[in-house]
Write a protein that holds these residues in place. Sequence first.
Motif, PDB file in Angstrom:
ATOM      1  N   GLY A   1      31.580 -12.757   9.860  1.00 14.53           N
ATOM      2  CA  GLY A   1      32.757 -12.072   9.349  1.00 14.53           C
ATOM      3  C   GLY A   1      32.453 -11.115   8.220  1.00 14.53           C
ATOM      4  N   ASP A   2      33.533 -10.411   7.762  1.00  8.24           N
ATOM      5  CA  ASP A   2      33.375  -9.341   6.780  1.00  8.24           C
ATOM      6  C   ASP A   2      32.838  -9.819   5.448  1.00  8.24           C
ATOM      7  N   ASP A   3      33.215 -11.034   5.045  1.00  8.03           N
ATOM      8  CA  ASP A   3      32.734 -11.518   3.743  1.00  8.03           C
ATOM      9  C   ASP A   3      31.212 -11.602   3.687  1.00  8.03           C
ATOM     10  N   PHE A   4      30.608 -11.725   4.848  1.00  6.52           N
ATOM     11  CA  PHE A   4      29.136 -11.823   4.916  1.00  6.52           C
ATOM     12  C   PHE A   4      28.554 -10.649   5.684  1.00  6.52           C
ATOM     13  N   PHE A   5      29.289  -9.525   5.676  1.00  8.38           N
ATOM     14  CA  PHE A   5      28.799  -8.272   6.236  1.00  8.38           C
ATOM     15  C   PHE A   5      28.547  -8.363   7.745  1.00  8.38           C
ATOM     16  N   GLY A   6      29.325  -9.180   8.422  1.00  9.27           N
ATOM     17  CA  GLY A   6      29.260  -9.219   9.873  1.00  9.27           C
ATOM     18  C   GLY A   6      29.600  -7.850  10.444  1.00  9.27           C
ATOM     19  N   GLY A   7      28.899  -7.464  11.472  1.00 10.34           N
ATOM     20  CA  GLY A   7      29.133  -6.156  12.056  1.00 10.34           C
ATOM     21  C   GLY A   7      28.350  -5.030  11.420  1.00 10.34           C
ATOM     22  N   TYR A   8      27.630  -5.321  10.339  1.00  6.54           N
ATOM     23  CA  TYR A   8      26.815  -4.297   9.697  1.00  6.54           C
ATOM     24  C   TYR A   8      25.405  -4.292  10.298  1.00  6.54           C
ATOM     25  N   THR A   9      24.719  -3.201  10.138  1.00  3.98           N
ATOM     26  CA  THR A   9      23.364  -3.052  10.649  1.00  3.98           C
ATOM     27  C   THR A   9      22.489  -2.395   9.582  1.00  3.98           C
ATOM     28  N   ASP A  10      21.174  -2.513   9.749  1.00  2.00           N
ATOM     29  CA  ASP A  10      20.279  -1.812   8.842  1.00  2.00           C
ATOM     30  C   ASP A  10      18.992  -1.467   9.565  1.00  2.00           C
ATOM     31  N   ALA A  11      18.314  -0.462   9.076  1.00  4.66           N
ATOM     32  CA  ALA A  11      17.003  -0.055   9.594  1.00  4.66           C
ATOM     33  C   ALA A  11      16.048   0.062   8.420  1.00  4.66           C
ATOM     34  N   LEU A  12      14.840  -0.446   8.593  1.00  2.00           N
ATOM     35  CA  LEU A  12      13.856  -0.483   7.506  1.00  2.00           C
ATOM     36  C   LEU A  12      12.557   0.133   7.995  1.00  2.00           C
ATOM     37  N   LEU A  13      11.995   1.030   7.198  1.00  2.00           N
ATOM     38  CA  LEU A  13      10.670   1.584   7.440  1.00  2.00           C
ATOM     39  C   LEU A  13       9.817   1.310   6.215  1.00  2.00           C
ATOM     40  N   ASP A  14       8.694   0.633   6.414  1.00  2.00           N
ATOM     41  CA  ASP A  14       7.822   0.234   5.312  1.00  2.00           C
ATOM     42  C   ASP A  14       6.398   0.711   5.603  1.00  2.00           C
ATOM     43  N   VAL A  15       5.793   1.399   4.626  1.00  2.00           N
ATOM     44  CA  VAL A  15       4.415   1.878   4.755  1.00  2.00           C
ATOM     45  C   VAL A  15       3.601   1.269   3.627  1.00  2.00           C
ATOM     46  N   ASN A  16       2.501   0.606   3.975  1.00  2.00           N
ATOM     47  CA  ASN A  16       1.702  -0.100   2.979  1.00  2.00           C
ATOM     48  C   ASN A  16       0.225   0.220   3.176  1.00  2.00           C
ATOM     49  N   PHE A  17      -0.430   0.627   2.091  1.00  2.00           N
ATOM     50  CA  PHE A  17      -1.868   0.904   2.103  1.00  2.00           C
ATOM     51  C   PHE A  17      -2.568  -0.161   1.269  1.00  2.00           C
ATOM     52  N   GLN A  18      -3.695  -0.686   1.797  1.00  2.00           N
ATOM     53  CA  GLN A  18      -4.436  -1.723   1.102  1.00  2.00           C
ATOM     54  C   GLN A  18      -5.915  -1.352   1.050  1.00  2.00           C
ATOM     55  N   HIS A  19      -6.507  -1.556  -0.106  1.00  2.00           N
ATOM     56  CA  HIS A  19      -7.940  -1.294  -0.279  1.00  2.00           C
ATOM     57  C   HIS A  19      -8.582  -2.539  -0.875  1.00  2.00           C
TER      58      HIS A  19
END
Length: 566
Positions: free
Chosen positions: A451-469
Amino acid sequence: MVFRKLLLFFTFALVLLGQLMAGALDEVRSWGYYLSDIQPSLIAASPYDMMVMDPTRDGEEAGRFTAEDVMAMKQRQYQPPRLLMAYLSVGEAEDYRSYWQPQWKTGQPAWLDAENPDWPGNFKVRFWEPGWQKIIFGTASSSLDRILAAGFDGVYLDVLDAFEYYEERGRQQAADEMVEFVRRIQQYAKARKPGFVVIAQNAERLIGRPGFLDVIDAVAKEDLHFGQEREDEPTPAEDHAESVAFLDQARAAGKRIFTVDYVSDPAKRSQSEEHSLSRGYLPHFATRELDRLTLPDGQTASASTLKVPTETSRLFNRQRAAFFYSATVPAGSWRVVNRLEWSRYRFDYDFEDETTGDYRTFTADSLDEYLAAVDITYGFSDSFEAGLTIPTVLGRFSPDKSDRTGVYKGSVEQFGLGNIRLLSRYGVGWNSGSDFLLVSAEWGLPTDTRGDDFFGGYTDALLDVNFQHFWNHIGISLGGALDVYANDSFADTEKTLSWAVGLLGDISPTTFASATLTGRERGTLQLEGGIEFLLTNSTSIEFFGGVDLRGADDNAYAGIALTFVF
């Protein structure tokens, strides 16, 4: 409060660094010894946690193993990288090495001494002389410097007992000069590669010399039980007892002890193995020529006795043990992650009375969520992995106590399916595995049933770029992420940018830790950390969490993840 949290972060970082400097030697449970006619594919497929090998195929510069070769031989599928030790003779010069000059002979150069009658082509050296020591370390062409450049984890120093040859000829200070030589080697190497391992073979008498145990990490002993005088014959009892007394002294000082006996008879192997293990030594058995790799069961390693990789290029892209949880799994492999997480958020919510036009904003006391999720992904290639996560979420929303609008009369609690997320990861490594780039993309489908109180019906997209040395067992990570959050019609959309900088490290071959500072818009700064343990070759468990150091949201999270790869 912020200062205390930052102090905690840097304290953790220093403890981690201290652990890393201790190296992974204590985690070695098996080892091998292989000096000539080396087949890198056999080392790559061998069962050993540590390998001692010559840094070249034939002693010549053209036959020197490259950094890529060394990385490939270290890597093991689904296991921590093995330690790779480079053999280095410091008490004799060898006429098949790249440093040898055709015009050399006894006395020319001045440090070059008589040929060893038992090993033709090997010449005694006045090891205390600067000319010889310069060949061993100190320039780009020196033996140790080339070993460091190739990425070996340590050196296996041989012919340290050369000091005895010179003691017999009246040089009483020869033992102390050998200790000083090893000290210079150790300090030079560890200044350039913290955690670099120094193993001393034979020359047990040096263990009793002041300072020697301070400059080595382990001792190796040949012929402890058999073969000192003649092949397969028991080592004289007096010599055996003397060696054991010195080795026990080193063991009591916390040094690892490795033994190698050149015997093939099963009964003799069992006898020497039982004795070594009873004293805390780690035994290995090999052929005297060390021109083949001997397996723990006594067989000679070959393509028929080992599963030899046929695509060595794939080894270069294998994840380090550090990436067991986060990087891509090899092609054809499944990864299943079972996660339990708790998270807490604070945020603003709005009230608007359309009749009166009354509009007010409240800050929620908290939104707590308890999540149980299963991630299922598949390696479509060694570099690309994709799948989905199926979450169930219990949420508890506690409105602001000053909210008297009547919309919320108290806390609201709801349980249901969360947003099913589509996952994909692309990872690529280069520079012999020192550098790694991981790109992750996620899309949360609007499947939350709460439901709405818990953001039901919402969506998200995530792009993460990580460099490790990485430098040996320690590394840094730099990353950035874009998170787009919207309702199902995309009429209401928010974007959040974040950055991250972290400290990574292999505390041991089976333990990986990370500490990360993450910054987000509106000045939020979060400290995140995790520690992961490999339970088996294909299973790990990770504990992780994070807390805001700065920002009004006061977010926090913690969790545990159990990972299976098959």
